[in-house]
Design a protein around this motif. Sequence first.
Motif, mmCIF file in Angstrom:
data_model
loop_
_atom_site.group_PDB
_atom_site.id
_atom_site.type_symbol
_atom_site.label_atom_id
_atom_site.label_comp_id
_atom_site.label_asym_id
_atom_site.label_seq_id
_atom_site.Cartn_x
_atom_site.Cartn_y
_atom_site.Cartn_z
ATOM 1 N N SER A 1 0.822 -1.201 0.000
ATOM 2 C CA SER A 1 0.000 0.000 0.000
ATOM 3 C C SER A 1 0.865 1.264 0.000
ATOM 4 C CB SER A 1 -0.923 -0.017 1.212
ATOM 5 O OG SER A 1 -1.704 1.143 1.258
ATOM 6 N N TYR A 2 1.885 1.299 0.852
ATOM 7 C CA TYR A 2 2.801 2.440 0.873
ATOM 8 C C TYR A 2 3.536 2.568 -0.464
ATOM 9 C CZ TYR A 2 2.370 3.304 5.934
ATOM 10 O OH TYR A 2 1.924 3.624 7.186
ATOM 11 N N GLY A 3 3.862 1.432 -1.063
ATOM 12 C CA GLY A 3 4.501 1.465 -2.375
ATOM 13 C C GLY A 3 3.633 2.187 -3.395
ATOM 14 N N TYR A 4 2.340 1.883 -3.406
ATOM 15 C CA TYR A 4 1.432 2.568 -4.333
ATOM 16 C C TYR A 4 1.280 4.047 -3.993
ATOM 17 C CZ TYR A 4 0.115 -1.518 -7.003
ATOM 18 O OH TYR A 4 0.142 -2.601 -7.842
ATOM 19 N N ASP A 5 1.239 4.375 -2.716
ATOM 20 C CA ASP A 5 1.189 5.790 -2.325
ATOM 21 C C ASP A 5 2.416 6.535 -2.844
ATOM 22 O OD1 ASP A 5 -1.218 5.475 -0.968
ATOM 23 O OD2 ASP A 5 -0.254 5.249 0.993
ATOM 24 N N LEU A 6 3.571 5.924 -2.675
ATOM 25 C CA LEU A 6 4.813 6.585 -3.097
ATOM 26 C C LEU A 6 4.967 6.580 -4.612
ATOM 27 C CD1 LEU A 6 6.999 5.397 -0.149
ATOM 28 C CD2 LEU A 6 6.379 7.760 -0.689
ATOM 29 N N LEU A 7 4.430 5.570 -5.297
ATOM 30 C CA LEU A 7 4.423 5.589 -6.759
ATOM 31 C C LEU A 7 3.589 6.771 -7.243
ATOM 32 C CD1 LEU A 7 5.045 4.439 -9.552
ATOM 33 C CD2 LEU A 7 3.062 2.917 -9.266
ATOM 34 N N ARG A 8 2.441 6.994 -6.629
ATOM 35 C CA ARG A 8 1.602 8.146 -6.986
ATOM 36 C C ARG A 8 2.389 9.449 -6.798
ATOM 37 N NH1 ARG A 8 -2.074 7.491 -3.331
ATOM 38 N NH2 ARG A 8 -3.091 5.856 -4.504
ATOM 39 N N TRP A 9 3.106 9.540 -5.698
ATOM 40 C CA TRP A 9 3.921 10.718 -5.404
ATOM 41 C C TRP A 9 5.013 10.890 -6.454
ATOM 42 C CZ3 TRP A 9 4.259 15.175 -3.389
ATOM 43 C CH2 TRP A 9 5.449 15.715 -2.938
ATOM 44 N N TYR A 10 5.716 9.815 -6.776
ATOM 45 C CA TYR A 10 6.783 9.910 -7.773
ATOM 46 C C TYR A 10 6.237 10.217 -9.158
ATOM 47 C CZ TYR A 10 11.039 9.187 -5.197
ATOM 48 O OH TYR A 10 12.117 9.383 -4.373
ATOM 49 N N ARG A 11 5.069 9.694 -9.505
ATOM 50 C CA ARG A 11 4.480 10.036 -10.805
ATOM 51 C C ARG A 11 4.258 11.543 -10.900
ATOM 52 N NH1 ARG A 11 0.189 5.050 -11.526
ATOM 53 N NH2 ARG A 11 1.662 3.644 -12.571
ATOM 54 N N LEU A 12 3.804 12.134 -9.830
ATOM 55 C CA LEU A 12 3.611 13.580 -9.813
ATOM 56 C C LEU A 12 4.954 14.293 -9.978
ATOM 57 C CD1 LEU A 12 1.200 15.797 -8.671
ATOM 58 C CD2 LEU A 12 3.112 16.044 -7.104
ATOM 59 N N LEU A 13 5.963 13.860 -9.248
ATOM 60 C CA LEU A 13 7.285 14.480 -9.358
ATOM 61 C C LEU A 13 7.865 14.314 -10.756
ATOM 62 C CD1 LEU A 13 8.913 13.541 -5.921
ATOM 63 C CD2 LEU A 13 7.700 15.642 -6.575
ATOM 64 N N TRP A 14 7.705 13.129 -11.340
ATOM 65 C CA TRP A 14 8.205 12.897 -12.694
ATOM 66 C C TRP A 14 7.475 13.784 -13.693
ATOM 67 C CZ3 TRP A 14 7.630 7.037 -11.552
ATOM 68 C CH2 TRP A 14 8.747 6.576 -10.845
ATOM 69 N N ALA A 15 6.153 13.956 -13.522
ATOM 70 C CA ALA A 15 5.382 14.809 -14.428
ATOM 71 C C ALA A 15 5.838 16.263 -14.331
ATOM 72 C CB ALA A 15 3.885 14.703 -14.113
ATOM 73 N N LEU A 16 6.197 16.682 -13.117
ATOM 74 C CA LEU A 16 6.641 18.066 -12.905
ATOM 75 C C LEU A 16 8.134 18.248 -13.144
ATOM 76 C CD1 LEU A 16 4.606 18.803 -9.655
ATOM 77 C CD2 LEU A 16 4.160 19.718 -11.951
ATOM 78 N N ASP A 17 8.833 17.146 -13.379
ATOM 79 C CA ASP A 17 10.283 17.155 -13.553
ATOM 80 C C ASP A 17 10.976 17.790 -12.344
ATOM 81 O OD1 ASP A 17 12.624 16.470 -14.880
ATOM 82 O OD2 ASP A 17 12.749 18.401 -15.921
ATOM 83 N N VAL A 18 10.540 17.326 -11.164
ATOM 84 C CA VAL A 18 11.097 17.802 -9.901
ATOM 85 C C VAL A 18 11.746 16.627 -9.199
ATOM 86 C CG1 VAL A 18 10.526 18.753 -7.625
ATOM 87 C CG2 VAL A 18 9.384 19.635 -9.664
ATOM 88 N N GLY A 19 12.983 16.784 -8.802
ATOM 89 C CA GLY A 19 13.666 15.744 -8.045
ATOM 90 C C GLY A 19 13.234 15.766 -6.597
ATOM 91 N N TRP A 20 13.415 14.648 -5.926
ATOM 92 C CA TRP A 20 13.019 14.530 -4.524
ATOM 93 C C TRP A 20 13.596 15.647 -3.675
ATOM 94 C CZ3 TRP A 20 9.568 12.972 -1.424
ATOM 95 C CH2 TRP A 20 9.822 12.901 -0.056
ATOM 96 N N GLU A 21 14.838 16.012 -3.913
ATOM 97 C CA GLU A 21 15.512 17.016 -3.096
ATOM 98 C C GLU A 21 14.966 18.418 -3.326
ATOM 99 O OE1 GLU A 21 17.143 14.962 -5.256
ATOM 100 O OE2 GLU A 21 17.679 13.445 -3.781
ATOM 101 N N GLN A 22 14.246 18.653 -4.422
ATOM 102 C CA GLN A 22 13.724 19.977 -4.744
ATOM 103 C C GLN A 22 12.243 20.140 -4.404
ATOM 104 O OE1 GLN A 22 15.609 18.243 -7.315
ATOM 105 N NE2 GLN A 22 17.360 19.197 -6.341
ATOM 106 N N VAL A 23 11.638 19.164 -3.761
ATOM 107 C CA VAL A 23 10.209 19.214 -3.458
ATOM 108 C C VAL A 23 9.892 20.406 -2.554
ATOM 109 C CG1 VAL A 23 8.365 18.012 -2.208
ATOM 110 C CG2 VAL A 23 9.839 16.754 -3.767
ATOM 111 N N THR A 24 8.803 21.089 -2.906
ATOM 112 C CA THR A 24 8.330 22.226 -2.113
ATOM 113 C C THR A 24 6.872 21.979 -1.703
ATOM 114 O OG1 THR A 24 7.435 23.451 -3.995
ATOM 115 C CG2 THR A 24 9.787 23.783 -3.489
ATOM 116 N N GLU A 25 6.307 22.945 -1.019
ATOM 117 C CA GLU A 25 4.893 22.862 -0.650
ATOM 118 C C GLU A 25 3.996 22.784 -1.870
ATOM 119 O OE1 GLU A 25 3.566 25.844 2.081
ATOM 120 O OE2 GLU A 25 5.365 25.622 3.314
ATOM 121 N N ALA A 26 4.423 23.368 -2.985
ATOM 122 C CA ALA A 26 3.597 23.353 -4.201
ATOM 123 C C ALA A 26 3.371 21.929 -4.695
ATOM 124 C CB ALA A 26 4.261 24.197 -5.295
#
Length: 140
Positions: free
Chosen positions: A66-91
């Motif tokens: 379940s956590y894997g799917y939650d984090l996949l959803r999160w990474y899909r968003l980051l990949w779509a925005l072309d934002v690396g994990w280290e650059q994540v903001t409130e946006a």
Amino acid sequence: MHETPSLHRDLIDGRVRLPRVGAVIAATTPSLPWLVVDAAGREVELVSGYLRDRMLGDASTATCRSYGYDLLRWYRLLWALDVGWEQVTEAETAALVFRTNGLRSLEGAVRNGGSSASELPERIVGVRLDFRRTSLKLTE
């Protein structure tokens, strides 16, 4: 007030779909029963470290999945925005929360006297914060 970038707004408003890239796949070890992989099929190492820590903390394999799917959803968003994990903001966090629960639930929380931060979906935000603490330890 902070300006929300256009792609973030489009994701929040549902005008843009997240790419269906990456996957949660079964792994072969008891310490890591599920893996999150990117579009090329490569393991997302930070997620694996986080899931492995959860398994060491006595989480069930179903919780790990379940956590894997939650984090996949999160990474899909980051990949779509072309934002690396280290650059994540409130946006980026806001975009995920709004996509997950919708604007109505957040507006309702504020209207009913709650603060938006205290009423955010605990599962997504909690996993993200816990994941961030764990990944920061892994990258130090």
